[in-house]
Every structure is written in C-alpha cells, then in structure tokens.
Design an enzyme around this catalytic site. Structure first.
Site, PDB file in Angstrom:
ATOM      1  N   GLY A 286       0.821  -1.244  -0.076  1.00 53.23           N
ATOM      2  CA  GLY A 286       0.046   0.120  -0.069  1.00 53.23           C
ATOM      3  C   GLY A 286       0.847   1.334  -0.117  1.00 53.23           C
TER       4      GLY A 286
ATOM      5  N   ARG B  32       1.388  -5.415  -5.308  1.00 49.08           N
ATOM      6  CA  ARG B  32       1.697  -6.551  -4.709  1.00 49.08           C
ATOM      7  C   ARG B  32       2.121  -7.604  -5.711  1.00 49.08           C
ATOM      8  NH1 ARG B  32      -1.679  -4.096  -1.223  1.00 49.08           N
ATOM      9  NH2 ARG B  32      -1.043  -3.952   1.108  1.00 49.08           N
TER      10      ARG B  32
ATOM     11  N   ASP C 191       0.225   2.289   9.000  1.00 53.20           N
ATOM     12  CA  ASP C 191      -0.333   1.436  10.278  1.00 53.20           C
ATOM     13  C   ASP C 191       0.690   1.343  11.331  1.00 53.20           C
ATOM     14  OD1 ASP C 191      -2.323   0.310   8.413  1.00 53.20           O
ATOM     15  OD2 ASP C 191      -1.080  -1.646   7.892  1.00 53.20           O
TER      16      ASP C 191
ATOM     17  N   THR D   9       4.636   2.862   5.770  1.00 49.37           N
ATOM     18  CA  THR D   9       3.121   2.417   6.060  1.00 49.37           C
ATOM     19  C   THR D   9       2.209   3.294   7.029  1.00 49.37           C
ATOM     20  OG1 THR D   9       1.900   0.208   7.214  1.00 49.37           O
ATOM     21  CG2 THR D   9       4.176   0.566   7.738  1.00 49.37           C
TER      22      THR D   9
ATOM     23  N   ARG E  70      -4.958  -2.245   9.939  1.00 46.55           N
ATOM     24  CA  ARG E  70      -4.756  -3.929   9.697  1.00 46.55           C
ATOM     25  C   ARG E  70      -4.862  -4.211  11.160  1.00 46.55           C
ATOM     26  NH1 ARG E  70      -0.425  -7.640   7.222  1.00 46.55           N
ATOM     27  NH2 ARG E  70       1.185  -6.333   8.786  1.00 46.55           N
TER      28      ARG E  70
ATOM     29  N   ASP F 151       4.990  -4.409   6.442  1.00 51.86           N
ATOM     30  CA  ASP F 151       5.430  -5.607   6.715  1.00 51.86           C
ATOM     31  C   ASP F 151       5.546  -6.599   5.620  1.00 51.86           C
ATOM     32  OD1 ASP F 151       5.423  -7.802   9.082  1.00 51.86           O
ATOM     33  OD2 ASP F 151       3.748  -8.346   7.736  1.00 51.86           O
TER      34      ASP F 151
ATOM     35  N   ASP G  56       3.087  -0.226  12.197  1.00 49.22           N
ATOM     36  CA  ASP G  56       3.276  -1.407  12.828  1.00 49.22           C
ATOM     37  C   ASP G  56       4.624  -2.445  12.495  1.00 49.22           C
ATOM     38  OD1 ASP G  56       3.056  -2.004  10.223  1.00 49.22           O
ATOM     39  OD2 ASP G  56       1.486  -3.506  10.386  1.00 49.22           O
TER      40      ASP G  56
END
Length: 211
Positions: free
Chosen positions: A10, A78, A134, A132, A178, A109, A136
């Site tokens: 993303g 992807r 996120d 990202t 996510r 990730d 994360d």
C-alpha cells in the site's frame, strides 16, 4: 555502486519524499540509482523508471518537486509470483543481470518480509525504509505516512462530531491499521473520542454500550 529503489504494498504519504532523499543522497556521493516500478512485480518484469535520456536511472532532475505529490512516482503493487521461492530466485538473477549492488525497498510488513526472503538468494545489501500508515513495524518509532493518516482521521472526526451533536447521536468511526491499533489510539486521543477499540485488546461490546 548501483542502488535499486522501489515501493511495495500500500502507498503511504511521504514515499515520494523518501525516494527523493535516497536519490539525492546517493548521487551526491557518486552512486547510481535505478528506480524499479511496481515493487517486486516490476522487478520480476524488469520494469524500470526511465530518465529524460531514456536510461533506467533516477537522477536529481527526475525527483525534483516530487515530495509534495501523493502516492509514489514509482507506482506500487503486490506480487504473488515473488512470494514463491522460484520468484525470489528470478528476482536475484535480474538484480545481478543489471549489476544492482544494493536495494532500498520502501514499504510495510509484507515488503520487509519479502526483502528478508530475497536475502536468502541474493548477496547484495538491503536497507529498508518503513513506509506504512499502520506504524506496525518493529525497530522504529514512526513509519512514513503514519502522521498524515492520523491527521486525516482527526480532521474527519472533527467534522463528524458537529453532525453527531446536532442530532444527539453517537457515531462509530472505523480507521485503517490492519492488526495495529496505533492510528485508532492516536486519533482517539487527538480528537477526544469517548472510547477506542483496538485489535490488541479485547472489546466488551455490552460494557461499551453501557458507558
């Protein structure tokens, strides 16, 4: 040294600024930068960004003023093919074919996991940039795009609050992230939400309603 740079997964606000930083820093010290389009899939298809001279290189001119643009000039995607060992071996051969000595993958990730898998088949150096929304990824306090994602969510909540108060209603706002609750937590704190539900902790719906 010839350095490859690409974005995968993303997109996140700030990826273009990161590309610009990589190119300007590398070329300043006499290195060449190859822009790989569409992430790992573009690598497998040998899809490189072409300069004005029609060369597969990113120059300082190529990245001028891209920092203020959203998305990524290198595009992103992807790749199911790269997830296989055969795909990773092919990627290693392509990197060697184009004499690329190092890679700078920008992503989250999945991107970093792909880089770790590639290390098993390719002897070059890899320095990943955490891109990202996120937030994360282990080993970094903030990731590229996270602050912008929180700001966007807070702006949306501020607008929704006026409508909620006008109609005496409670609104539930879902944000991205996510498996990570960072965006939700930071947005809740900044926007003054009454409650926040995140993946890391169990939510008691009945208790939430009662409060």
């Amino acid at each position: 040294m010839r350095i490859g740079v690409f974005c995968s997964g993303g997109d996140a606000p700030g990826m273009n600024a990161c590309i610009r930083g990589v190119v300007r820093c590398a070329t300043r010290f006499g290195h060449e930068v190859v822009g790989i389009r569409r992430g790992y899939q573009g690598l497998l298809e040998e899809d490189f960004h072409l300069s004005d001279a029609r060369e597969p290189l990113l120059t300082s001119r190529c990245v001028r003023d891209i920092g203020k643009r959203g998305g990524t000039i290198l595009r992103s995607s992807r790749s199911d093919a790269f997830r296989t060992e055969k795909g990773q071996q092919l990627a290693a051969k392509i990197l060697q074919k184009h004499q690329i000595d190092a890679l700078v993958p920008i992503g989250g990730d999945g991107t970093l996991r792909g880089a770790m898998a590639l290390c098993q088949h390719w002897p070059g150096q890899i320095i990943a940039c955490p891109g990202t929304i996120d937030n994360d990824l282990l080993g970094t306090s903030y990731t590229i795009g996270f602050a912008t994602a929180v700001q966007t969510a807070v702006d949306a909540v501020d607008k929704i609050r006026d409508t909620a108060e006008s109609h005496d209603r409670m609104f539930l706002v879902e944000v991205m992230g996510r498996h990570s609750g960072y965006i939700a937590t930071f947005t809740a704190l900044a926007a003054g939400a009454e409650q926040v539900c995140i993946p890391e902790t169990e939510t008691d719906a009945q208790q939430l309603v009662a409060q």
